[in-house]
Scaffold this motif. Structure first.
Motif, PDB file in Angstrom:
ATOM      1  N   UNK A 147       0.933  -1.148  -0.017  1.00 17.29           N
ATOM      2  CA  UNK A 147       0.134   0.183   0.026  1.00 17.29           C
ATOM      3  C   UNK A 147       0.642   1.262  -0.040  1.00 17.29           C
ATOM      4  N   UNK A 148       0.097   2.306  -0.393  1.00 17.26           N
ATOM      5  CA  UNK A 148       0.978   3.830  -0.406  1.00 17.26           C
ATOM      6  C   UNK A 148       0.287   4.734   0.487  1.00 17.26           C
ATOM      7  N   UNK A 178       8.579  11.133  -4.608  1.00 21.41           N
ATOM      8  CA  UNK A 178       9.059  10.020  -3.854  1.00 21.41           C
ATOM      9  C   UNK A 178       7.724   9.065  -3.718  1.00 21.41           C
ATOM     10  N   UNK A 179       7.846   7.778  -3.732  1.00 14.95           N
ATOM     11  CA  UNK A 179       7.023   6.919  -3.020  1.00 14.95           C
ATOM     12  C   UNK A 179       7.532   6.061  -2.007  1.00 14.95           C
ATOM     13  N   UNK A 180       6.361   5.981  -0.926  1.00 16.43           N
ATOM     14  CA  UNK A 180       6.543   5.283   0.259  1.00 16.43           C
ATOM     15  C   UNK A 180       5.759   4.080   0.089  1.00 16.43           C
ATOM     16  N   UNK A 181       6.316   3.078  -0.014  1.00 16.80           N
ATOM     17  CA  UNK A 181       5.329   1.730  -0.211  1.00 16.80           C
ATOM     18  C   UNK A 181       5.367   0.838   0.894  1.00 16.80           C
ATOM     19  N   UNK A 182       4.388   0.623   1.520  1.00 16.41           N
ATOM     20  CA  UNK A 182       4.338  -0.421   2.657  1.00 16.41           C
ATOM     21  C   UNK A 182       4.234  -1.668   2.253  1.00 16.41           C
ATOM     22  N   UNK A 183       5.131  -2.593   2.733  1.00 18.16           N
ATOM     23  CA  UNK A 183       4.766  -4.119   2.668  1.00 18.16           C
ATOM     24  C   UNK A 183       4.543  -4.855   3.598  1.00 18.16           C
ATOM     25  N   UNK A 232       3.774 -10.815  12.286  1.00 17.61           N
ATOM     26  CA  UNK A 232       3.407  -9.591  11.272  1.00 17.61           C
ATOM     27  C   UNK A 232       4.691  -9.127  10.894  1.00 17.61           C
ATOM     28  N   UNK A 233       4.441  -8.984   9.591  1.00 22.73           N
ATOM     29  CA  UNK A 233       5.496  -8.283   8.672  1.00 22.73           C
ATOM     30  C   UNK A 233       5.179  -6.878   8.440  1.00 22.73           C
ATOM     31  N   UNK A 234       5.847  -5.878   8.519  1.00 22.85           N
ATOM     32  CA  UNK A 234       5.705  -4.317   7.957  1.00 22.85           C
ATOM     33  C   UNK A 234       6.808  -3.857   7.833  1.00 22.85           C
ATOM     34  N   UNK A 235       7.020  -3.524   6.515  1.00 19.58           N
ATOM     35  CA  UNK A 235       8.205  -2.645   6.190  1.00 19.58           C
ATOM     36  C   UNK A 235       7.814  -1.768   5.124  1.00 19.58           C
ATOM     37  N   UNK A 236       8.708  -0.504   5.178  1.00 18.73           N
ATOM     38  CA  UNK A 236       8.697   0.584   4.161  1.00 18.73           C
ATOM     39  C   UNK A 236       9.689   0.594   3.133  1.00 18.73           C
TER      40      UNK A 236
END
Length: 219
Positions: free
Chosen positions: A60-61, A86-91, A100-104
């Motif tokens: 998601x963004x 700039x694109x900040x993409x959440x994985x 839970x995995x959450x990275x940017x």
């Protein structure tokens, strides 16, 4: 702290970032290049996280109005940035153990560069060609393979400069009038292409290479 692995033209790079995750490592691959994404282009991304089923990975963004994200299938996405630099993409995802995995991941957003001129199947760098080969060759536009862009470029018209004379051609082949002038031109005459209008089928929009200064020389 956590380490992400990125791929750039066949080379693997590593970068350490702050991550709200467990010890899993997310592998993010953008087709062609992982250091940038292109504006108004559907950039292909393949994402995998160890111990996380591909179908459970999502991205998601921070600005859904500026970026369109489409899931192709498990772990594969199309990311189309519309505005901004700039694109900040959440994985995100969940491991088989329930972690839970959450990275940017941060991507610079660039405008699409002009494609390269290709004539007779080769990039134009002032190479000599016989009159016969010039007359039967086709003008095309292409992006370097390192960018991984397959956009479906269709040339609709272009201008040809033969010495001091200029002619317009439709499609991607030189016209009969141009062929006639080439047949009369002496050896060493330079031929250039410019004002190349083309259509990008992937995005349904038109563009133009105005200053195509690359030339070929009559051998």
């Amino acid at each position: 702290m956590k380490k992400l692995l990125f791929f750039l033209s066949g080379l693997m790079l590593a970068a350490t970032i702050n991550a709200q995750t467990t010890t899993s490592e997310a592998v993010v691959e953008v087709k062609g290049t992982l250091i940038t994404v292109f504006r108004n282009i559907e950039n292909q991304m393949t994402i995998s996280i160890p111990n996380v089923p591909a179908e459970d990975i999502s991205i998601s963004s921070n600005n859904s109005n500026a970026v369109k994200i489409t899931k192709i299938d498990a772990g594969r996405f199309l990311v189309l940035p519309k505005i901004g630099h700039t694109l900040y993409l959440s994985i995100s995802g969940k491991t088989n153990n329930g972690d839970k995995i959450l990275e940017t991941r941060v991507f610079p957003i660039l405008d699409l560069p002009d494609p390269l001129l290709v004539f007779g199947g080769e990039e134009i760098y002032g190479q000599p060609m016989t009159k016969r080969n010039i007359m039967v060759s086709i003008l095309n536009l292409a992006y370097p393979a390192s960018l991984g862009l397959d956009l479906g470029i269709r040339i609709t018209s272009f201008n040809v400069r033969i010495g001091s004379m200029s002619f317009m051609c439709d499609g991607n082949r030189i016209s009969d009038e141009v062929k006639k002038q080439i047949s009369k031109a002496p050896k060493g005459t330079q031929i250039g292409f410019y004002n190349i209008k083309y259509f990008l089928e992937c995005c349904d929009w038109w563009s133009e290479v105005k200053n195509g200064s690359d030339v070929i020389t009559i051998d």
